[in-house]
Design a protein around this motif. Sequence first.
Motif, PDB file in Angstrom:
ATOM      1  N   SER A 158       0.811  -1.216   0.000  1.00 28.48           N
ATOM      2  CA  SER A 158       0.000   0.000   0.000  1.00 28.48           C
ATOM      3  C   SER A 158       0.845   1.267   0.000  1.00 28.48           C
ATOM      4  O   SER A 158       0.776   2.062  -0.934  1.00 28.48           O
ATOM      5  N   THR A 159       1.661   1.474   1.029  1.00 29.40           N
ATOM      6  CA  THR A 159       2.406   2.727   1.154  1.00 29.40           C
ATOM      7  C   THR A 159       3.792   2.462   1.720  1.00 29.40           C
ATOM      8  O   THR A 159       3.943   1.682   2.668  1.00 29.40           O
ATOM      9  N   LEU A 160       4.803   3.115   1.155  1.00 31.13           N
ATOM     10  CA  LEU A 160       6.165   3.030   1.680  1.00 31.13           C
ATOM     11  C   LEU A 160       6.645   4.452   1.946  1.00 31.13           C
ATOM     12  O   LEU A 160       6.976   5.192   1.033  1.00 31.13           O
ATOM     13  N   ALA A 161       6.668   4.826   3.225  1.00 28.63           N
ATOM     14  CA  ALA A 161       6.953   6.205   3.614  1.00 28.63           C
ATOM     15  C   ALA A 161       8.434   6.418   3.901  1.00 28.63           C
ATOM     16  O   ALA A 161       9.175   5.473   4.182  1.00 28.63           O
ATOM     17  N   MET A 162       8.858   7.684   3.834  1.00 27.21           N
ATOM     18  CA  MET A 162      10.223   8.049   4.203  1.00 27.21           C
ATOM     19  C   MET A 162      10.419   7.806   5.701  1.00 27.21           C
ATOM     20  O   MET A 162       9.698   8.355   6.529  1.00 27.21           O
ATOM     21  N   GLY A 163      11.387   6.976   6.037  1.00 28.38           N
ATOM     22  CA  GLY A 163      11.633   6.605   7.419  1.00 28.38           C
ATOM     23  C   GLY A 163      11.081   5.238   7.777  1.00 28.38           C
ATOM     24  O   GLY A 163      11.483   4.644   8.780  1.00 28.38           O
ATOM     25  N   ASP A 164      10.193   4.705   6.952  1.00 29.02           N
ATOM     26  CA  ASP A 164       9.618   3.380   7.205  1.00 29.02           C
ATOM     27  C   ASP A 164      10.411   2.345   6.407  1.00 29.02           C
ATOM     28  O   ASP A 164       9.947   1.821   5.398  1.00 29.02           O
ATOM     29  N   TYR A 165      11.616   2.065   6.888  1.00 29.06           N
ATOM     30  CA  TYR A 165      12.559   1.257   6.120  1.00 29.06           C
ATOM     31  C   TYR A 165      12.810  -0.125   6.717  1.00 29.06           C
ATOM     32  O   TYR A 165      13.721  -0.828   6.290  1.00 29.06           O
ATOM     33  N   LYS A 166      12.027  -0.514   7.710  1.00 25.37           N
ATOM     34  CA  LYS A 166      12.323  -1.764   8.410  1.00 25.37           C
ATOM     35  C   LYS A 166      12.264  -2.992   7.497  1.00 25.37           C
ATOM     36  O   LYS A 166      13.114  -3.881   7.598  1.00 25.37           O
TER      37      LYS A 166
END
Length: 384
Positions: free
Chosen positions: A240-248
Motif C-alpha cells: 500500500s504505502t512506503l513512507a520516508m523513514g519506514d525502512y524496516k
Amino acid sequence: MESMKMLSDHLATRVKDLTKLREGGTRLIGYAPGGYMPEELVYACGAVPVGLIRGGDPEPVSESAAYVPRFLDTFCRAQIGYRMLGEEPLYQMLDLLIVPVTDHNIKTIGDCFNFFAGDDVFRFGVPHQKDEHAFDYYLAGLLALRDKLENFTGNKIEDSRLREAIARSNRMRELLKEISLLRKSGQPPMSGYDFVRLNHASFIADRDVLIKALESALQELKTSQPPTANRQPRILLTGSTLAMGDYKVLEMTEQAGASIVIEEFAEGMRHYWENVNADGDLMEALADRYFRRRQPPAWFRPSRERLDYLIELAREFEVDGIIWYQLMYRSSYDIQSFYFEKTVKEQLGIPMLKVQSDYDVSEKGPLRTRLETFVEIIKAGRSG
C-alpha cells in the motif's frame, strides 16, 4: 557513493533553505503523495512543492487518536499526528495543502489539517475508473487546481514556465528510471534501500540539486565494479504505502541475504515510469500522464490492471519472491493481496509473503523472523 552524500548533505539543510525561501515570499505547497498532484503546476507558479511522506514512527500514530478513529490507514493517521504534534518542521511550514481525494483515508488528512489546524486545504477528486468521462473529470480538477495556485501565489502559470517545469520533471523521472533499470542486472549495483531513499528525496529536495545528484549517481553506478558475491534471492516489494523513514522491511530483508530489485507502491514512492508528452495542450498532457497512463492503485475498479502490471514487473526483473507490505486498515490493498497471491502462484510459481504494520515498535521482532524465514525458503527452493 559521493552522490548519496551530496544529497544527504542537501537534505540536512533543506528545512533551513525552505525557511529562507518562505521568508523571501516563496510559497510552500504541501501535498498528499498518492501520485495524482502534478508538481509541475506548483513549480510553474513560482512555488515549491513538498510531499508529505514521513512515516514509520509510532508517536504520530498514537497522537492521531485524539482526532480520528483508529480504523484509518496507518500512514494517513501518521500524517495527521505529525501535523498535530508540531515536531516535524515541514508539516508546520506549509502555506497550502493540496489533497487529491482518492479515498476516505487520504480525504481525512485534508479534513484534519483544515478543521483542527486551520490550514488552507484545496481538494480535487480522482475517479476510480479509466474512461473518457473520468479523464474529463480529472482534467477539470487540474484546471481548478491551476486557478487556485494562480490566485494563491499571484503568479499566472504561463505555458513557457509550465513547459520548463515539465522538462525538468521529465529529466528527474528519466534518471530515476535509468537507475532503477540497472537493478535488472544479476548483481544489482544499488540496493533497494538506497534506491528508495533516492526516490523519497525527490519529494523534498531542490529539483536542480536532485537532478545533479541523480546524474552523478547514474554515472557512478555505470562505472562501478559489480559485486562479486553469489546471486542473492531477488525480491519485488509491493503493497500500500512506503513512507520516508519506514525502512524496516527493506533493511531486514537485505540483512537476511536477499536483494530488493524493484518496488511498486501507489503512495510514498514517486511513479517514474512515464513522462509528460509536452505536445499540444499542456494541461491535457499532464492529465494524460498523471491519470490516463499511470498504473492504477488498488482502489481502482476494475483493479486487475495493477495485478497484471506487478506480474510483468516480477518477470522483467526476474524475481524469486514477492513481499507485500500492507499497512493496517487500508482495506482495498488488503483485499487485493488475496487475489494477487493466487495469481502469483498460478502465473509465476514463486512464493509471496504478506506482512502488516501499524508502525508499532513491537512488530519488529516477529517481522524479522518472518522475513528471514521467507528468504531461507527461497534459498532452499533454489538449491533443492
